[in-house]
Motif scaffolding. Sequence first.
Motif, mmCIF file in Angstrom:
data_model
loop_
_atom_site.group_PDB
_atom_site.id
_atom_site.type_symbol
_atom_site.label_atom_id
_atom_site.label_comp_id
_atom_site.label_asym_id
_atom_site.label_seq_id
_atom_site.Cartn_x
_atom_site.Cartn_y
_atom_site.Cartn_z
ATOM 1 N N TYR A 67 -7.893 52.570 11.013
ATOM 2 C CA TYR A 67 -6.580 52.089 11.446
ATOM 3 C C TYR A 67 -5.553 52.107 10.319
ATOM 4 O O TYR A 67 -4.367 52.303 10.576
ATOM 5 C CB TYR A 67 -6.688 50.716 12.104
ATOM 6 N N ASN A 68 -5.993 51.951 9.076
ATOM 7 C CA ASN A 68 -5.060 52.078 7.952
ATOM 8 C C ASN A 68 -4.487 53.492 7.875
ATOM 9 O O ASN A 68 -3.283 53.666 7.657
ATOM 10 C CB ASN A 68 -5.744 51.725 6.631
ATOM 11 N N VAL A 69 -5.349 54.493 8.048
ATOM 12 C CA VAL A 69 -4.876 55.879 8.053
ATOM 13 C C VAL A 69 -3.902 56.071 9.209
ATOM 14 O O VAL A 69 -2.811 56.626 9.037
ATOM 15 C CB VAL A 69 -6.056 56.880 8.144
ATOM 16 N N MET A 70 -4.279 55.591 10.387
ATOM 17 C CA MET A 70 -3.426 55.742 11.564
ATOM 18 C C MET A 70 -2.051 55.113 11.337
ATOM 19 O O MET A 70 -1.033 55.669 11.724
ATOM 20 C CB MET A 70 -4.089 55.096 12.783
ATOM 21 N N PRO A 120 -1.617 49.284 21.068
ATOM 22 C CA PRO A 120 -0.894 48.011 21.142
ATOM 23 C C PRO A 120 -0.711 47.410 19.745
ATOM 24 O O PRO A 120 -1.591 47.510 18.905
ATOM 25 C CB PRO A 120 -1.800 47.133 22.005
ATOM 26 N N MET A 121 0.454 46.822 19.539
ATOM 27 C CA MET A 121 0.750 46.170 18.258
ATOM 28 C C MET A 121 0.719 44.665 18.449
ATOM 29 O O MET A 121 1.059 44.183 19.512
ATOM 30 C CB MET A 121 2.129 46.598 17.751
ATOM 31 N N PRO A 122 0.338 43.925 17.460
ATOM 32 C CA PRO A 122 -0.239 44.378 16.192
ATOM 33 C C PRO A 122 -1.651 44.917 16.424
ATOM 34 O O PRO A 122 -2.243 44.695 17.483
ATOM 35 C CB PRO A 122 -0.259 43.110 15.343
ATOM 36 N N LEU A 123 -2.176 45.608 15.433
ATOM 37 C CA LEU A 123 -3.475 46.270 15.567
ATOM 38 C C LEU A 123 -4.669 45.344 15.313
ATOM 39 O O LEU A 123 -5.812 45.783 15.386
ATOM 40 C CB LEU A 123 -3.547 47.457 14.602
ATOM 41 N N THR A 124 -4.434 44.091 15.053
ATOM 42 C CA THR A 124 -5.497 43.159 14.680
ATOM 43 C C THR A 124 -6.631 43.134 15.698
ATOM 44 O O THR A 124 -7.801 43.274 15.340
ATOM 45 C CB THR A 124 -4.917 41.739 14.508
ATOM 46 N N ARG A 125 -6.293 42.959 16.971
ATOM 47 C CA ARG A 125 -7.340 42.862 17.995
ATOM 48 C C ARG A 125 -8.084 44.186 18.165
ATOM 49 O O ARG A 125 -9.309 44.219 18.222
ATOM 50 C CB ARG A 125 -6.758 42.428 19.335
ATOM 51 N N ILE A 126 -7.356 45.289 18.233
ATOM 52 C CA ILE A 126 -7.995 46.581 18.462
ATOM 53 C C ILE A 126 -8.880 46.972 17.272
ATOM 54 O O ILE A 126 -9.926 47.588 17.448
ATOM 55 C CB ILE A 126 -6.966 47.686 18.817
ATOM 56 N N ARG A 127 -8.497 46.591 16.064
ATOM 57 C CA ARG A 127 -9.352 46.824 14.894
ATOM 58 C C ARG A 127 -10.698 46.137 15.085
ATOM 59 O O ARG A 127 -11.752 46.712 14.815
ATOM 60 C CB ARG A 127 -8.715 46.264 13.623
ATOM 61 N N HIS A 128 -10.628 44.883 15.538
ATOM 62 C CA HIS A 128 -11.854 44.099 15.717
ATOM 63 C C HIS A 128 -12.719 44.683 16.840
ATOM 64 O O HIS A 128 -13.935 44.837 16.685
ATOM 65 C CB HIS A 128 -11.509 42.635 15.999
ATOM 66 N N VAL A 129 -12.106 45.034 17.952
ATOM 67 C CA VAL A 129 -12.850 45.597 19.079
ATOM 68 C C VAL A 129 -13.483 46.923 18.673
ATOM 69 O O VAL A 129 -14.652 47.196 18.992
ATOM 70 C CB VAL A 129 -11.931 45.765 20.314
ATOM 71 N N PHE A 130 -12.747 47.745 17.945
ATOM 72 C CA PHE A 130 -13.278 49.024 17.482
ATOM 73 C C PHE A 130 -14.448 48.810 16.520
ATOM 74 O O PHE A 130 -15.467 49.503 16.600
ATOM 75 C CB PHE A 130 -12.168 49.846 16.824
ATOM 76 N N PHE A 131 -14.320 47.836 15.627
ATOM 77 C CA PHE A 131 -15.415 47.495 14.722
ATOM 78 C C PHE A 131 -16.666 47.105 15.521
ATOM 79 O O PHE A 131 -17.765 47.574 15.238
ATOM 80 C CB PHE A 131 -14.988 46.363 13.778
#
Length: 144
Positions: free
Chosen positions: A38-41, A55-66
Motif C-alpha cells: 500500500y505504500n507503493v500504491m 477507499p480512503m483512508p487505507l488503514t482498514r484495507i491494509r489490515h484486511v489485506f494483511f
Amino acid sequence: MGIFSFLSKKKQQAAAPGTVYEAIGGEPAVKAIANDFYNVMEHDPFASELLAIHPMPLTRIRHVFFLYLKMWMGGPNDFEQQFGHPRLRARHLPFTVTPALKAQWMYCMRKAMMKNVSDIKLANRLLVALDSLAEHMINQPDDK
C-alpha cells in the motif's frame, strides 16, 4: 469451552509447519509486505489508477489485506474467521478490474515482495501464484 476445545482451536489458528508464512518470517514479514504494497500504491505515480479505486483512508484495507495474505500464505486464518470465505472474484466484481489495474497491482506487489522476502526463488514463486490470482480478478478489458 473446555480446555481441550480451547487447545484444539488454538492449534487450528497456528501456522502449519513448513508453510510459506513461516518461511518468509511469519506475521512481521507478511505485515511488512501488506504495508509496503500500500505504500507503493500511495506514493508511486504508476499505481495512481489503482489507488483511485481504493477507499480512503487505507488503514482498514491494509489490515484486511494483511489478514488475507497471512491466511493465503498458510498462517493463522483470522481473515476467514472475521469475514468468511474470501470469494475474491465475487468481492471484486463491484469494481472495474482491467488488465492495466492488474499490472499496477502486480507492480506494487512485486516491489513489496522483493523488499521483504530475502529468498528470491520463493518470492518469485509467490509472485507467479499472485499473478494468476490477480489475472482471475480481471472483469473488464482495458479502454481502447
